[in-house]
Design an enzyme around this catalytic site. Structure first.
Site, PDB file in Angstrom:
ATOM      1  N   HIS A  52       0.843  -1.187   0.000  1.00  0.00           N
ATOM      2  CA  HIS A  52       0.000   0.000   0.000  1.00  0.00           C
ATOM      3  C   HIS A  52       0.890   1.252   0.000  1.00  0.00           C
ATOM      4  CE1 HIS A  52      -3.599  -2.398   1.693  1.00  0.00           C
ATOM      5  NE2 HIS A  52      -3.696  -2.254   0.391  1.00  0.00           N
ATOM      6  N   LYS A  80       5.136   1.626   0.671  1.00  0.00           N
ATOM      7  CA  LYS A  80       5.971   1.379  -0.516  1.00  0.00           C
ATOM      8  C   LYS A  80       7.444   1.665  -0.228  1.00  0.00           C
ATOM      9  CE  LYS A  80       2.621   1.620  -4.239  1.00  0.00           C
ATOM     10  NZ  LYS A  80       1.356   1.553  -3.543  1.00  0.00           N
ATOM     11  N   GLY A 103       1.513  -2.693 -10.076  1.00  0.00           N
ATOM     12  CA  GLY A 103       2.183  -1.691 -10.905  1.00  0.00           C
ATOM     13  C   GLY A 103       3.039  -0.679 -10.182  1.00  0.00           C
ATOM     14  N   GLY A 124      -2.803  -1.984  -8.180  1.00  0.00           N
ATOM     15  CA  GLY A 124      -3.758  -2.717  -7.332  1.00  0.00           C
ATOM     16  C   GLY A 124      -5.209  -2.303  -7.543  1.00  0.00           C
ATOM     17  N   ASP A 132      -4.141  -6.536  -7.817  1.00  0.00           N
ATOM     18  CA  ASP A 132      -4.298  -7.509  -6.717  1.00  0.00           C
ATOM     19  C   ASP A 132      -4.992  -8.761  -7.240  1.00  0.00           C
ATOM     20  OD1 ASP A 132      -3.243  -5.558  -5.095  1.00  0.00           O
ATOM     21  OD2 ASP A 132      -5.067  -5.201  -3.955  1.00  0.00           O
ATOM     22  N   ASP A 138      -1.086  -1.295   4.763  1.00  0.00           N
ATOM     23  CA  ASP A 138      -1.268  -0.099   5.606  1.00  0.00           C
ATOM     24  C   ASP A 138      -2.584  -0.258   6.355  1.00  0.00           C
ATOM     25  OD1 ASP A 138      -1.778   2.340   6.727  1.00  0.00           O
ATOM     26  OD2 ASP A 138      -2.041   3.400   4.825  1.00  0.00           O
ATOM     27  N   HIS A 178     -10.343  -0.187  -2.913  1.00  0.00           N
ATOM     28  CA  HIS A 178     -10.394  -1.550  -3.482  1.00  0.00           C
ATOM     29  C   HIS A 178     -10.200  -2.601  -2.388  1.00  0.00           C
ATOM     30  CE1 HIS A 178      -6.223  -0.470  -3.129  1.00  0.00           C
ATOM     31  NE2 HIS A 178      -5.800  -1.639  -3.533  1.00  0.00           N
ATOM     32  N   ASP A 233     -10.757  -6.179  -3.153  1.00  0.00           N
ATOM     33  CA  ASP A 233      -9.686  -6.863  -3.896  1.00  0.00           C
ATOM     34  C   ASP A 233      -8.578  -7.301  -2.948  1.00  0.00           C
ATOM     35  OD1 ASP A 233     -11.164  -5.012  -5.588  1.00  0.00           O
ATOM     36  OD2 ASP A 233      -9.785  -5.540  -7.186  1.00  0.00           O
ATOM     37  N   ARG A 242      -7.334 -13.790   0.866  1.00  0.00           N
ATOM     38  CA  ARG A 242      -8.120 -15.019   0.980  1.00  0.00           C
ATOM     39  C   ARG A 242      -7.533 -16.126   0.102  1.00  0.00           C
ATOM     40  NH1 ARG A 242     -11.933 -17.347  -1.801  1.00  0.00           N
ATOM     41  NH2 ARG A 242     -13.131 -18.922  -0.675  1.00  0.00           N
TER      42      ARG A 242
HETATM   43  O1  LIG Z   1      -3.131  -1.320  -4.202  1.00  0.00           O
HETATM   44  C1  LIG Z   1      -2.263  -2.106  -3.956  1.00  0.00           C
HETATM   45  C2  LIG Z   1      -2.488  -3.189  -2.977  1.00  0.00           C
HETATM   46  O2  LIG Z   1      -3.827  -3.320  -2.612  1.00  0.00           O
HETATM   47  C3  LIG Z   1      -0.954  -2.014  -4.587  1.00  0.00           C
HETATM   48  O3  LIG Z   1      -1.051  -1.529  -5.905  1.00  0.00           O
HETATM   49  P1  LIG Z   1       0.077  -0.565  -6.470  1.00  0.00           P
HETATM   50  O4  LIG Z   1       1.386  -1.267  -6.247  1.00  0.00           O
HETATM   51  O5  LIG Z   1      -0.201  -0.393  -7.909  1.00  0.00           O
HETATM   52  O6  LIG Z   1      -0.045   0.697  -5.675  1.00  0.00           O
END
Ligand SMILES: O=C(CO)COP(=O)(O)O
Length: 125
Positions: free
Chosen positions: A11, A15, A38, A59, A64, A84, A91, A94, A100
């Site tokens: 998150h 990062k 990404g 994500g 995800d 986090d 999302h 997701d 899960r």
């Molecule tokens: O959203 C994410 C995990 O839920 C991570 O996605 P990104 O690495 O694209 O931010």
């Protein structure tokens, strides 16, 4: 022999932690095939340009779920997902679905750096 595959997801607030973690363990991580959502993948590659990371979608745009599908297909050996817990995520469904599937398929899953440190050490030994 087929390379083991690690999935890296973090998150936004985590990062930096993920990039630090990968940089600190770059030599241990290099032998693995690496997949990442990404933005996480972008941050890791910025920090460790010599690592080859396959970047999936971000994500919130399905990354995800792409990793979840790879887990269901038996293509991921461990998931490093730095979560986090203090921010809402649009999302979240997701995120839960990814966790899960890691549980359903019983793959090692590190949800924070402390666990990730122990998990990567176990792969090295
Ligand atoms: O959203 C994410 C995990 O839920 C991570 O996605 P990104 O690495 O694209 O931010």
């Amino acid at each position: 022999m087929q390379k083991l595959t690690l999935a890296l997801v973090a998150h936004d607030a985590k990062k930096g932690d993920m990039a630090d973690f990968v940089a600190m363990h770059e030599d241990a991580i290099r032998p693995f095939a690496l997949f990442a959502t990404g933005t996480t993948g972008g941050r890791v590659m910025e920090r460790c340009p010599s690592l080859s990371v396959t970047r999936l979608k971000s994500g919130p745009l399905g990354g995800d779920q792409q990793i979840g599908a790879m887990i269901a297909e038996g293509r991921i050996d461990a998931l490093f997902f730095f979560v986090d817990p203090l921010s809402p995520h649009p999302h979240d469904v997701d995120v839960k679905a990814l966790m899960r599937l890691a549980l359903v398929y019983n793959i090692p899953m590190a949800l924070n750096r402390a666990t990730a440190e122990r998990l990567i050490a176990s792969f090295a030994s």
